[in-house]
Design a protein around this motif. Structure first.
Motif, PDB file in Angstrom:
ATOM      1  N   ASP A  26       0.892  -1.177   0.195  1.00 24.12           N
ATOM      2  CA  ASP A  26       0.080  -0.024   0.013  1.00 24.12           C
ATOM      3  C   ASP A  26       1.140   1.221   0.033  1.00 24.12           C
ATOM      4  N   ASN A  30       1.293   3.860  -3.231  1.00 20.72           N
ATOM      5  CA  ASN A  30       0.688   5.124  -3.163  1.00 20.72           C
ATOM      6  C   ASN A  30       2.049   6.129  -3.243  1.00 20.72           C
ATOM      7  N   LYS A  33       2.340   6.453  -6.991  1.00 22.74           N
ATOM      8  CA  LYS A  33       1.342   7.249  -7.422  1.00 22.74           C
ATOM      9  C   LYS A  33       1.515   8.666  -7.124  1.00 22.74           C
ATOM     10  N   ASP A  34       1.868   8.944  -5.908  1.00 21.95           N
ATOM     11  CA  ASP A  34       2.159  10.543  -5.501  1.00 21.95           C
ATOM     12  C   ASP A  34       3.162  11.237  -6.535  1.00 21.95           C
ATOM     13  N   LYS A  87      -4.812   0.146  -7.694  1.00 21.20           N
ATOM     14  CA  LYS A  87      -4.413   1.520  -7.585  1.00 21.20           C
ATOM     15  C   LYS A  87      -4.147   1.937  -8.723  1.00 21.20           C
ATOM     16  N   ASP A 450       1.922   2.741   6.903  1.00 24.37           N
ATOM     17  CA  ASP A 450       1.485   3.166   5.266  1.00 24.37           C
ATOM     18  C   ASP A 450       2.046   4.500   5.211  1.00 24.37           C
ATOM     19  N   ARG A 454       5.190   5.253   2.388  1.00 21.71           N
ATOM     20  CA  ARG A 454       4.839   6.057   1.330  1.00 21.71           C
ATOM     21  C   ARG A 454       5.645   7.237   1.280  1.00 21.71           C
TER      22      ARG A 454
END
Length: 477
Positions: A26, A30, A33-34, A87, A450, A454
């Motif tokens: 996760d 993420n 993706k950020d 995601k 997480d 991240r």
């Protein structure tokens, strides 16, 4: 709709080890993706992951270092593929360090500062190749594996460096016997900035004596993968787990021999002077010059550099001040960068200081179990025993007497805490299962893991200059 997982080709990117995919995916995805980045997720074969028949075997059936994350090949690939789809992140799932090694413990020793103790015979190589086929078949059965890093470092004949000039010709004739190599390499005369690549006869024979067997078996591993994986996939050649920084002429030899044998290499990982889980403290100017030379040699074969041992002294140390910027400049931003153990190290630090008493108590149990196991290994000279382990344990005990218990940042705990995930109780990997259970049952713990995973992933992507590379992938898909 974005197709994922997929083969990223030569897209520069970060590749991350997912030792406990249920816990780390996760935050990692993420983070990707950020930063609008495509990235890789992976585990090292033979040591971090293994076929299901190894993972499901009773305690003691295999070395504790084989598949030591307790995560099978099938499971990390399937979980990674499902989470990437969920995601919408462009991810390449990689089989890292598909290795020729007689012992997963020897492979671990190479990266903890110890020395491998086994020299592989031809019969042992054949047995290892059978096991590699099992690994590749399980990966291929998921239909989601798109990249393989091949590691034949253990077949490098380092003794060739010490052979006298008088002995080189005899040994070359007996052990290599390919006289065409002389004409091929004596004709090389390449200028790369301040470096001129030119071989004399003794150099060709010595380098061939050192590397030829390793290259031969590398080709055989590629053929196995090609037989088992009928779709397009990428290849990296790993020559980083060696005792010395890579000689530019040896890098040229490796790339020329592999490409001429039909191995389509995307990335190559020389030993650039990085140490596992340590910041780089050498000269940045020397690092720049070294990487620039490696990058120029690799470019001759349309290959990019890959940097292994990317984790630093602490999770957020970024390998030391200026290191990422140096390799970015030296490669023009065209490279791949790998980290793995740093995420488990981050997890241990989070657990050690977490507000939840349940989490802290379980960390203390992990710590005590790992320390007891390592003490027993030294006492009985078990499978992990070597002088490095004994020395680090002695130093750890000394520091504990000064600073107190539960030290998470000593070399011993940082380099050997990986065994925690493969320790068994009543046949079960109770620590691995306990961590996953905490992650699923303690919302605040899950949120902190997480968040920090991240944050670490985002910082790595940004520091390495990979932000926005997902756009490159979309144009190529």
């Amino acid at each position: 709709m974005l197709r994922t997982p997929l083969y990223l080709g030569k897209t520069p990117h970060l590749a991350v080890g997912v030792r406990i995919p249920e816990v780390f995916l996760d935050g990692i995805l993420n983070g990707f993706k950020d930063k609008s980045t495509a990235g890789g997720v992976m585990l090292s074969y033979h040591r971090e992951t293994a076929p299901e028949y190894v993972i499901n075997a009773p305690p003691g059936a295999y070395e504790i270092t084989r598949g030591h994350t307790g995560t099978s090949i099938h499971r990390y690939i399937e979980l990674s593929a499902a989470k990437a789809k969920e995601k919408g992140v462009a991810v390449e799932i990689e089989a890292d360090h598909v290795s020729v090694t007689a012992s997963a413990t020897d492979a671990v020793r190479r990266i903890t500062g110890g020395r491998a103790v086994t020299k592989l015979s031809d019969r042992e190589v054949e047995k290892v190749l059978e096991y590699i086929r099992d690994e590749v078949r399980e990966a291929a059965s998921t239909r989601n594996i798109y990249f393989f890093t091949i590691d034949t470092c253990e077949l490098i004949n380092h003794a060739a460096d010490q052979v006298t000039n008088d002995e080189v010709s005899t040994l070359f004739k007996d052990q290599v016997g390919d006289s065409s190599l002389l004409d091929k390499y004596l004709g090389v005369d390449v200028s790369l900035g301040g470096l001129r690549l030119k071989f004399d006869q003794l150099e060709v024979k010595r380098i061939a004596l050192k590397l030829y067997r390793s290259v031969e078996v590398l080709e055989r591993i590629y053929r196995i993968i090609r037989e088992e994986v009928p779709w397009e996939f990428g290849v990296e050649v790993a020559f980083d787990e060696t005792p010395n920084i890579t000689d530019p002429k040896e890098l040229y030899f490796i790339l020329r021999e592999t490409t001429e044998r039909g191995v389509p290499v995307d990335f190559v990982a020389p030993n650039v002077g990085f140490q596992k889980r340590e910041d780089y403290t050498g000269s940045l100017e020397e690092l720049y010059d070294r990487v620039k030379v490696y990058s120029s040699i690799s470019a001759l074969f349309n290959v990019l550099l890959s940097f292994h041992s990317g984790s630093g002294r602490a999770p957020f140390s970024m390998k030391g001040p200026g290191v990422h910027d140096t390799i970015r400049r030296a490669t023009g931003g065209l490279f791949k960068y790998k980290v793995s153990g740093v995420y488990f190290e981050l997890l241990m630090r989070l657990m050690a200081r977490h507000e939840s008493s349940r989490v802290r108590r379980f960390f203390e149990e992990i710590y005590d179990e790992v320390l007891a196991f390592l003490e027993e290994q030294v006492r009985v000279r078990g499978e992990l025993y070597d002088e490095t382990l004994a020395r680090l344990l002695e130093e750890h005990v000394r520091l504990s007497g000064i600073q107190g218990r539960y030290l998470v940042d000593t070399p011993l705990f940082r380099h050997y805490s990986f065994v925690a995930l493969n320790l068994r109780r009543d046949g079960k990997r109770f620590i691995r299962e306990g961590i996953v259970q905490l992650y699923e049952e303690e919302p605040e713990f899950k949120a902190s893991v997480d968040r920090e995973v991240r944050r670490l992933t985002s910082m790595l992507v940004e520091s390495l200059g990979f932000t926005g590379n997902a756009a490159l992938v979309r144009r190529n898909v």
